[in-house]
Design an enzyme around this catalytic site. Sequence first.
Site, PDB file in Angstrom:
ATOM      1  CB  ILE A  55      -0.987  -0.007   1.199  1.00  0.00           C
ATOM      2  CG1 ILE A  55      -1.941  -1.197   1.072  1.00  0.00           C
ATOM      3  CG2 ILE A  55      -1.763   1.310   1.268  1.00  0.00           C
ATOM      4  CD1 ILE A  55      -2.802  -1.466   2.293  1.00  0.00           C
ATOM      5  CG  ASP A  88       9.600  -0.704   5.060  1.00  0.00           C
ATOM      6  OD1 ASP A  88       8.437  -0.703   4.616  1.00  0.00           O
ATOM      7  OD2 ASP A  88      10.120  -1.718   5.596  1.00  0.00           O
ATOM      8  CD  GLU A 128     -11.441   0.199  13.364  1.00  0.00           C
ATOM      9  OE1 GLU A 128     -11.941  -0.761  12.752  1.00  0.00           O
ATOM     10  OE2 GLU A 128     -10.417   0.787  12.989  1.00  0.00           O
ATOM     11  CG  HIS A 156     -11.349  -0.504   9.167  1.00  0.00           C
ATOM     12  ND1 HIS A 156     -10.734  -1.072  10.271  1.00  0.00           N
ATOM     13  CD2 HIS A 156     -10.651  -0.953   8.092  1.00  0.00           C
ATOM     14  CE1 HIS A 156      -9.729  -1.836   9.861  1.00  0.00           C
ATOM     15  NE2 HIS A 156      -9.663  -1.778   8.537  1.00  0.00           N
ATOM     16  N   GLY A 188     -11.238   1.665   3.955  1.00  0.00           N
ATOM     17  CA  GLY A 188     -10.142   1.745   2.990  1.00  0.00           C
ATOM     18  C   GLY A 188     -10.204   0.682   1.903  1.00  0.00           C
TER      19      GLY A 188
HETATM   20  P1  NAD Z   1       2.753  -4.887   3.596  1.00  0.00           P
HETATM   21  O1  NAD Z   1       3.074  -6.039   4.473  1.00  0.00           O
HETATM   22  O2  NAD Z   1       2.885  -5.063   2.123  1.00  0.00           O
HETATM   23  O3  NAD Z   1       3.641  -3.621   4.016  1.00  0.00           O
HETATM   24  C1  NAD Z   1       3.964  -3.297   5.341  1.00  0.00           C
HETATM   25  C2  NAD Z   1       5.311  -2.589   5.305  1.00  0.00           C
HETATM   26  O4  NAD Z   1       5.597  -2.115   6.633  1.00  0.00           O
HETATM   27  C3  NAD Z   1       6.494  -3.517   4.920  1.00  0.00           C
HETATM   28  O5  NAD Z   1       7.263  -2.918   3.910  1.00  0.00           O
HETATM   29  C4  NAD Z   1       7.285  -3.675   6.217  1.00  0.00           C
HETATM   30  O6  NAD Z   1       8.673  -3.854   6.023  1.00  0.00           O
HETATM   31  C5  NAD Z   1       6.986  -2.352   6.898  1.00  0.00           C
HETATM   32  N1  NAD Z   1       7.172  -2.406   8.353  1.00  0.00           N
HETATM   33  C6  NAD Z   1       6.791  -3.379   9.201  1.00  0.00           C
HETATM   34  N2  NAD Z   1       7.114  -3.034  10.467  1.00  0.00           N
HETATM   35  C7  NAD Z   1       7.686  -1.822  10.407  1.00  0.00           C
HETATM   36  C8  NAD Z   1       8.245  -0.941  11.374  1.00  0.00           C
HETATM   37  N3  NAD Z   1       8.253  -1.272  12.665  1.00  0.00           N
HETATM   38  N4  NAD Z   1       8.767   0.222  10.956  1.00  0.00           N
HETATM   39  C9  NAD Z   1       8.774   0.553   9.632  1.00  0.00           C
HETATM   40  N5  NAD Z   1       8.278  -0.246   8.662  1.00  0.00           N
HETATM   41  C10 NAD Z   1       7.742  -1.415   9.049  1.00  0.00           C
HETATM   42  O7  NAD Z   1       1.272  -4.460   3.966  1.00  0.00           O
HETATM   43  P2  NAD Z   1       0.288  -3.535   3.125  1.00  0.00           P
HETATM   44  O8  NAD Z   1      -0.538  -4.376   2.226  1.00  0.00           O
HETATM   45  O9  NAD Z   1       1.034  -2.400   2.562  1.00  0.00           O
HETATM   46  O10 NAD Z   1      -0.662  -3.040   4.301  1.00  0.00           O
HETATM   47  C11 NAD Z   1      -0.184  -2.191   5.330  1.00  0.00           C
HETATM   48  C12 NAD Z   1      -1.174  -2.165   6.469  1.00  0.00           C
HETATM   49  O11 NAD Z   1      -2.357  -1.507   6.015  1.00  0.00           O
HETATM   50  C13 NAD Z   1      -1.653  -3.561   6.884  1.00  0.00           C
HETATM   51  O12 NAD Z   1      -0.841  -4.143   7.867  1.00  0.00           O
HETATM   52  C14 NAD Z   1      -3.043  -3.315   7.393  1.00  0.00           C
HETATM   53  O13 NAD Z   1      -3.036  -3.235   8.794  1.00  0.00           O
HETATM   54  C15 NAD Z   1      -3.442  -1.989   6.783  1.00  0.00           C
HETATM   55  N6  NAD Z   1      -4.612  -2.106   5.906  1.00  0.00           N
HETATM   56  C16 NAD Z   1      -5.682  -1.322   6.148  1.00  0.00           C
HETATM   57  C17 NAD Z   1      -6.796  -1.407   5.338  1.00  0.00           C
HETATM   58  C18 NAD Z   1      -8.013  -0.538   5.571  1.00  0.00           C
HETATM   59  O14 NAD Z   1      -9.113  -0.957   5.285  1.00  0.00           O
HETATM   60  N7  NAD Z   1      -7.847   0.675   6.041  1.00  0.00           N
HETATM   61  C19 NAD Z   1      -6.826  -2.324   4.278  1.00  0.00           C
HETATM   62  C20 NAD Z   1      -5.701  -3.073   4.027  1.00  0.00           C
HETATM   63  C21 NAD Z   1      -4.600  -2.982   4.852  1.00  0.00           C
END
Ligand code: NAD
Length: 309
Positions: free
Chosen positions: A156, A175, A265, A283, A285
Amino acid sequence: MTVKILVTPRTFGKSDPVPLAMLEEAGCEIVRNPHGRVMTEEEMVAMVQGVDGIIVGLDPVTKKVIDSGGSLRAVSKYGVGVNNIDIDYAVSKGIKITNTPGANSAAVAEHTIGLLLSVCRHIATSDREIRQGKWTQHPGFQLEGKTMGIVGTGQIGRQVAERAKGLRMSVLCYDIYPDGFWAKKAGVAYCSFNELLERSDFVSLHVPLVDVTYHMISVNQLARMKKNSILVNTARGGIIDENALYDALVNNVIAGAALDVFENEPVEDSPLKELDNVVMTSHIGAHTLEAVQNMGRMAVSNLLESLGI
Ligand code: NAD
């Protein structure tokens, strides 16, 4: 023997018949969440009994839930964030866990930009005021020429970064696993977390909720941010300390916030509701027709593969 599947997400199969058809064709008996909302732990405990697999949304899959599902062999997350699942315990019990990476990235990235624009241009406030019979012009911020800080450059975060570039912003990223190859290609730069907070006009969170990211944005981090900056969270509630955010918004430490996710939530009595410089969504997204279709089909494929069907 029939395989029994508990399906908890309300949007599952709503706009796309394929995921349900896939389960039926595989001979599965389907049990649905009867509550019309995210279930509680107790409700999950009651529903999981005799179930072989779960397609789960945000409902808790805790140790207690896992122990109640004696025949449980697979949990397929309908989405990305798996913080509602006790993965270590599930794996120790031989239960397979999968999620749907990438299925909703475009939806969440677009929502992130939408939320940012809504705060910068007071879109939600203006809409509310017109309905109240007011006609006010609030000065806003332009996106062009600003610096977007992306915390977490996974599926994302990258899509938000690429869209921010399209809107003529500079992009800073942080990251724990920086990808220099992608950064070069996308024309963005990695820096430290503190540098990102200090230099960005907009900070957007895209990390998972785990122990180290809990309240990753609190008093000290907000104090580092620019006075005119805006914080966007479409990742998970709990990553932001909401009390610290409220104080920062009331005391003009930062200019605004946009939140799709909250520590508790649905949001009930949050003081954030009083503030006009906050835009909140429920929520949503990942709630596009396209993402729901992708998540549904991928979640079923993952589940059937985990169960060896
Ligand atoms: P992803 O696993 O592809 O990306 C997460 C990134 O965060 C990775 O690059 C990882 O290295 C990095 N990361 C992990 N821990 C970290 C830290 N302590 N410091 C810095 N970077 C760190 O996941 P994604 O698909 O990009 O999704 C991200 C988050 O979005 C999900 O975990 C989820 O909780 C949230 N999400 C929300 C919705 C919504 O409806 N709002 C929908 C989908 C996902």
